[in-house]
Design an enzyme around this catalytic site. Structure first.
Site, mmCIF file in Angstrom:
data_model
loop_
_atom_site.group_PDB
_atom_site.id
_atom_site.type_symbol
_atom_site.label_atom_id
_atom_site.label_comp_id
_atom_site.label_asym_id
_atom_site.label_seq_id
_atom_site.Cartn_x
_atom_site.Cartn_y
_atom_site.Cartn_z
ATOM 1 N N ASP A 27 -4.920 96.020 -30.650
ATOM 2 C CA ASP A 27 -5.815 95.104 -31.352
ATOM 3 C C ASP A 27 -5.819 95.453 -32.830
ATOM 4 O O ASP A 27 -6.380 96.469 -33.244
ATOM 5 C CB ASP A 27 -7.222 95.208 -30.760
ATOM 6 C CG ASP A 27 -7.236 94.893 -29.257
ATOM 7 O OD1 ASP A 27 -6.235 94.355 -28.754
ATOM 8 O OD2 ASP A 27 -8.246 95.198 -28.606
ATOM 9 N N SER A 82 -4.515 97.444 -24.847
ATOM 10 C CA SER A 82 -4.621 96.277 -25.718
ATOM 11 C C SER A 82 -4.434 96.711 -27.162
ATOM 12 O O SER A 82 -5.244 97.441 -27.717
ATOM 13 C CB SER A 82 -5.994 95.623 -25.522
ATOM 14 O OG SER A 82 -6.064 94.392 -26.194
ATOM 15 N N SER A 87 -3.381 92.796 -25.843
ATOM 16 C CA SER A 87 -3.514 92.813 -27.289
ATOM 17 C C SER A 87 -4.058 91.529 -27.908
ATOM 18 O O SER A 87 -4.029 90.454 -27.302
ATOM 19 C CB SER A 87 -2.171 93.113 -27.971
ATOM 20 O OG SER A 87 -1.541 94.214 -27.410
#
Lengths: 339, 339, 339, 339
Positions: free
Chosen positions: B269, B267, B229
């Site tokens: 984001d 991830s 992330s």
């Protein structure tokens, strides 16, 4: 002098291998058809059709998704694709002011192929070629659209100033159609992601080729504004559903960014993604499967954009407006010095 | 050897000038506070607070927006920011499993500052530092959070292994907090866009520094997966509303892409953007105004990510896990050879 | 006098039949647990857990979706549900200022059940019971949350002033937990849709019971503002994916509207939907399948809201604040006169 | 026998007062124009134009928003409205297969009014009148569209089988165009919300009139599927921005639900909202201002739908297909017995 694709100039984007044609048509069944419309001094436009498979698309709809990077554009049919997660017609690309006529022509085509149908969600995208093209002439006719759909073929795809790309420009140079593909190994199975772009976006000074700041190095002079748009079509033969296709579509924006795109206020940047998997395949898992297509989509998008510049010829059009082609051999040198 | 920021290594990202501190705090009123939590061999974590302005944020809410690049994350408070287009608390960043405790501590702080309030939309983000940090210890306490909020200051911002960045890693190296800013001229007025990132994302081989494929050139070996992330906080003093801030937030993804980010499946984001304009200013027009902040946001995000790597110290943590710092001088050479 | 459900008062909403318990637990495997927290004169709150199935939810994640009707609320975990189209923890409901502590307790529970896990997307919703409850006491403890999760059971579901519903109010009356279910025939197969609501919303004068404008007829006097929120949990055993669950979740808003809900500015109205189909079932088609669950979801939501009022006892709480129960027998008369 | 509006039948929906004409045109400046296209036995269609104000809409764009209730529809121009939060053309409504030709005609009109413009985001919506109309004839011509735009007028609005409503049906009866308005007091200032609907949706048995289950009581027999769509146009003179207009647009769905709408799979249900405030007004606050328009929008939508049924004449069209009008006097009795 004949234009060359990035790889013919020894510029290889990324780490994944390409498909056979390095084109969206490497996804089995996908076909592309261009009709280029050039008339007199002022008409520089056309239409490009992308057909998902060889059968009746309305009867065999395919999973699909949309991602709007910047919504300053007129693309048609998006809401239904988002609601139902599928596409039921081919996709056509053309110029901004011709989009509704092109869509109406696609309806003619859909009715011809499906006389019993009563509603068709035509998907059509556009960029504004009004700098080189007399866009108010709406020179793309119903016949042009149907011809593009009928002649759509697998295998080699023409790039640059063809079809919808005829009058486009981007990153300070003549642009147009570009394509590329990547093959990914997903748990032992090979899947292909193919991308076709219609490039009409980008500040000259922001252009990057494989990371090299070519725009800055060339001191290219372009428009002070990033107007014009890009349409990005992503196809894959991986068994993914519409939610997963949304994830792939979002990664296409990363490829645009790598090439120097900035999605300026006036740039209508849309991604349409679809899947034509083997009907017998189980859906990929997000964790160990669909994820492996993210970087391939990024790379194919980046290279398709680069190809859309490299393959475009210098063009003079409306009111004597002219766009130079990107100096491919000079760019090759700049990149090779740095890679 | 002391770590250096990108510009101290003569690496200058982009074409816009930076603000005075080249930090999110160049946006007047924005304050940042870090509390680093390192205990024994296993705890390597912390909390970072970003406070929009010097006054009572709950009473003087600010326009805000959210952009989810990849939603595999636990960020809190997003729905209300999207609905109302405003933020009414500071933003805290911490580790994944501490986020709810940190949010509860933010509530303590909000009640302390606003004894009459009965509902607070706490905004809190996270990345997973579980490789270096004993994340299940949830070592960030309420006191840490309140301390970070109370000590938040304008001016210089510490980067690298501080606050929430203490245990993070990215692109195959130790990572953490990074920041950068840009100043844009909009029709004669100067506006600043500042970015702070908490980097914990990225494939080693995809890292680019100013376009140079540093990851590939270093033959860095990292995780086969892009997990972890990134949190990206964007601030501006330009008079823009929440819709326009959404547009700015989306451009931060372009900065991530330029640095080699790919938004892998695992991830999370997220971009959170807010504006602290002079109350007397009229909103910028999209066409000739807000647009001029797009590239500045892209550049500041890219440079903040690079700074989050360059400023991070090598770190050993949980179970003896170790992450090297990026070899900054070697990267400087690689970049200078090519620019 | 014991409170009665709508059907015990001969009020039958809609045209589809209910499941055996007329509850969300009619969806096989779904379990509900309440812990009611009442202390002294001022604490009137609690927690309600909804567990999707009998197995380990983290290991056997289920398709899920979110629909935000009005985002003035603090619900946690939504972004990851939207990104991945699945839920990996139970869902807990509690009061607004307790939500982060409840989420942290859910993490304790998740780690207990999954010692090897390192990241959990806890899903937790809230409404503000601050009129009757001393909400700043954050009286729901970790033990309460884990107890609710552990005691969650199939079969009968308590309604009204239990669990998270203890201190809620809506439509000018005491409100709380309500549930209902519907069974639909989809091409010869029977599928169940169950709904559980935590009602804390609604203008008094807008309340409708089976279309009868009961709020207006009772001349109920309520707050001039529609604050407070509603959480709506939808479960089904139909084989639908996350996109289709989004469509179901959106229909829950229609049930809210039928009951007189208006989604006022300060009302955080969230729908979380999940599916626990038989693993062997093929996904329903949108056209002839999933569509047949739309009206059942609308009806079950409407009836769950009515039940959440009818089953709530009059309650006195913080600072002597009092909410009357809806006069059920009078409402029964009003409805029967008109149907 | 002349058709009557709901209020002429003593059916008054809701608690807010109407504007002078009880029509979308009560919002000062808003104009509506219909062209009805009836030819021979089979063509039963038309076009309806809604023009936001009396000046050049392209030069004086207005804040706008879109809400997609169910995206099975072909509405055009939505992405740009969402991105920029404004509308720059009038809105036209027509039949599904005519939408692209109508949009192309709107382009003719826009170019006529703005010879210097090079890009226009035409906003056009549709419903499918194919039961009564020979929809494949695409009988609405460019002339019809431009005529509707040119004749658009303030004041009284024709309803029922006029313009785009000519061939529509809903809730088991002939339907078409309906309109209504509400006036709200917002902190001492009066603001109007007006709604115009094109109704072509709804199960017969679900129809409610002011909460009375008229569909069930009439034992109306309709289609087994809820196909067909509804377009809902919301206008207000309140000073609200695009985010706040999105909130208003979402409340229109509550009015649809109150009337018995269920947003069936095949129903493309779209709301387009715009504001034409006095240029000098400061934006309303969400808390104490915009909120006060929510219930007025709900009520105006509900009544507009009822009007679209009450005002529609029985119609015979394509292949002898026939739709009865709703028995207005009988409905009046049913409602009066119960209210």
């Amino acid at each position: 002098m004949a234009r060359k694709r990035a790889r013919e100039l020894d510029i290889s984007i990324g780490r994944f291998k390409t498909g056979r044609h390095n084109a969206i048509t490497d996804v089995a069944g996908v076909r592309v058809g261009h009709v280029t419309v050039v008339e007199g001094d002022s008409v520089r436009t056309g239409v490009t059709a992308i057909v998902p498979h060889d059968r009746n698309v309305f009867k065999e709809k395919v999973p699909a998704a949309v991602h709007v990077i910047n919504g300053y554009g007129k693309s048609l049919g998006l809401a239904q694709v988002e609601e139902l997660g599928e596409i039921e017609t081919p996709i056509c690309l053309t110029n901004t002011l011709n989009i509704w006529r092109a869509a109406d022509a696609m309806l003619d085509y859909m009715i011809r192929e499906n006389p019993d149908g009563g509603s068709f969600n035509v998907v059509c995208g556009e960029c504004n070629d009004g700098f080189l093209n007399d866009i108010k002439a709406r020179a793309v006719t119903a016949e042009h659209v149907i011809e593009a759909l009928d002649k759509a073929a697998s295998g080699h795809v023409d790039e640059g100033c063809v079809g919808a790309g005829t009058g486009m420009r981007g990153f300070g140079f003549k642009a147009g159609i570009g394509t590329s593909s990547r093959v990914a190994d997903v748990n032992g199975a090979e899947y292909t992601a193919g991308v076709l772009v219609l490039t009409n976006t980008g500040y000259a000074q922001e252009l990057r080729v494989d990371g090299v700041p070519v725009g800055r190095l060339l001191q290219a002079e372009g428009e002070p504004e990033d107007k014009g748009s890009i349409m990005i079509i992503v196809a894959t033969d991986a068994p993914v559903d519409s939610r997963q296709l949304t994830r792939l579509a979002k990664r296409a924006a990363f490829g645009l960014a790598r090439a120097g795109g900035t999605a300026g206020h006036g740039s209508g940047d849309f991604v349409i993604a679809f899947a034509v998997p083997d009907a017998k395949s189980a859906l990929l898992d997000d964790r160990s499967g669909a994820d492996k297509l993210f970087v391939p989509v990024i790379e194919a998008t980046e290279e398709a954009i680069i190809n859309s510049l490299f393959m475009a010829e210098p063009t003079t059009g409306r009111d004597g407006h002219h766009m130079d082609a990107i100096p491919a051999e000079r760019v090759k040198e700049l990149v090779q010095e740095r890679c």
